[in-house]
Design an enzyme around this catalytic site. Structure first.
Site, mmCIF file in Angstrom:
data_model
loop_
_atom_site.group_PDB
_atom_site.id
_atom_site.type_symbol
_atom_site.label_atom_id
_atom_site.label_comp_id
_atom_site.label_asym_id
_atom_site.label_seq_id
_atom_site.Cartn_x
_atom_site.Cartn_y
_atom_site.Cartn_z
ATOM 1 N N HIS A 80 -1.593 -1.072 -3.667
ATOM 2 C CA HIS A 80 -2.300 -0.003 -2.943
ATOM 3 C C HIS A 80 -3.344 0.649 -3.853
ATOM 4 O O HIS A 80 -4.473 0.922 -3.434
ATOM 5 C CB HIS A 80 -1.327 1.061 -2.443
ATOM 6 N N HIS A 237 -2.476 -2.339 7.427
ATOM 7 C CA HIS A 237 -1.869 -2.245 6.095
ATOM 8 C C HIS A 237 -1.857 -3.609 5.407
ATOM 9 O O HIS A 237 -2.013 -3.686 4.181
ATOM 10 C CB HIS A 237 -0.456 -1.679 6.153
ATOM 11 N N ASP A 241 -3.274 -4.477 1.731
ATOM 12 C CA ASP A 241 -2.551 -5.230 0.694
ATOM 13 C C ASP A 241 -3.375 -6.409 0.180
ATOM 14 O O ASP A 241 -3.406 -6.677 -1.021
ATOM 15 C CB ASP A 241 -1.227 -5.766 1.264
ATOM 16 N N HIS A 264 2.214 -10.967 -0.068
ATOM 17 C CA HIS A 264 1.833 -10.888 -1.480
ATOM 18 C C HIS A 264 1.904 -12.248 -2.184
ATOM 19 O O HIS A 264 1.016 -12.600 -2.952
ATOM 20 C CB HIS A 264 2.722 -9.887 -2.211
#
Length: 283
Positions: A80, A237, A241, A264
């Site tokens: 973030h 969001h 990321d 991720h």
């Protein structure tokens, strides 16, 4: 976004809870000389406490982006914060923290956006490095995909699809620049499902997680009393990321990135692919 190297104008401080360990973390951002790169410094560790932001220092990117140095000193959950650095074009900065993870704030990137706004931006004469996608690049794992295509600026198209009664599929597309990021992406919060909470807590994860810093999804809505900030906050969001994860390369990106159900771990594999294929060329 100008393509000069940048740092912050002045030192700034922030304090908050870390998501996974639940400890109070003090953060201090300091200006750095041009070509210093992005250096995390663990001030609670006496020696070998610096971790450079680079791809080879990433480890275990399952529930967040984490970096570690050769002596085993690590910083967790930096994505973030990195997304804010990306949209401000910050290439050189010292990041001091007194624990092993970044403060989670409200679960979005907005506290870091505000912090950088307070710090101000200093531009250097040297050009920032650019990765320009000139031909298609892609990576796929089962039903997860990331594709990079040529584009004059930086655009992200992102689709999520969950086998869930409330959160099903969402799709967004954004040009990634400071204004769009601040207005449409930065406030989107991290999220998790109610059935995951017990597992996470029993594994000493999400100990700092509350309805103040994460969205908790139930079978028919969210637990958060104030509801959602955007109808499609979840996929926004994921864009946040991805912007943060690709900042691991510390280069300006020119290309259209299309992500489907990524996360991720896949983001990092794509970053490696970009780095290998493009070779980190400067334009």
């Amino acid at each position: 976004m100008g393509n000069k190297r940048k740092t912050i104008m002045k030192e700034v401080k922030y304090e908050g809870i870390g998501l996974h360990k639940g400890q109070n973390i003090k953060l201090r951002l300091l200006p750095a000389e041009s070509k210093s790169g992005i250096i995390f410094r663990r001030v609670d560790v006496e020696k070998d406490n610096e971790i450079e932001l680079k791809l080879e220092n990433v480890f275990n990117p399952t529930r967040g982006t984490n970096i570690i140095n050769k002596k085993g000193v690590a910083v967790y959950t930096i994505e973030h914060f990195l997304s804010a650095l990306y949209v401000y074009g910050i290439t050189d900065i010292f990041v001091e923290i007194d624990g092993n993870e970044m403060p989670i704030g409200d679960g979005s990137a907005f506290p870091f956006i505000e912090l950088v706004d307070i710090a101000g931006i200093k531009e250097y004469n040297e050009d920032a490095e650019v990765i320009e996608i000139l031909e298609p690049v892609y990576i796929a794992e089962e039903d997860k995909y990331i594709v990079g295509l040529p584009h004059g600026d930086y655009k992200i198209t992102y689709a999520v699809n969950y086998n869930h009664s409330y959160l099903k599929s969402q799709l967004v597309e954004f040009e990634i620049n400071k204004e769009t990021f601040k207005n449409d992406i930065a406030r989107a919060r991290t999220f998790g499902f109610d059935y995951e909470l017990e597992y996470l807590k029993s594994n000493n994860l999400a100990l700092g997680g509350t309805l103040e810093n994460a969205i908790v999804v139930t079978n028919d809505g969210v637990l958060n009393p104030e509801g959602l900030r955007f109808e499609d906050e979840f996929v926004r969001h994921k864009v946040l990321d991805l912007v943060g994860d690709l900042k691991i390369l510390n280069k300006t990106i020119k290309g259209h990135i299309i992500a489907i159900k990524a996360g991720h771990a896949l983001d990092m594999k794509f970053a490696k692919k970009l780095s290998n294929i493009i070779g980190g060329d400067t334009k």
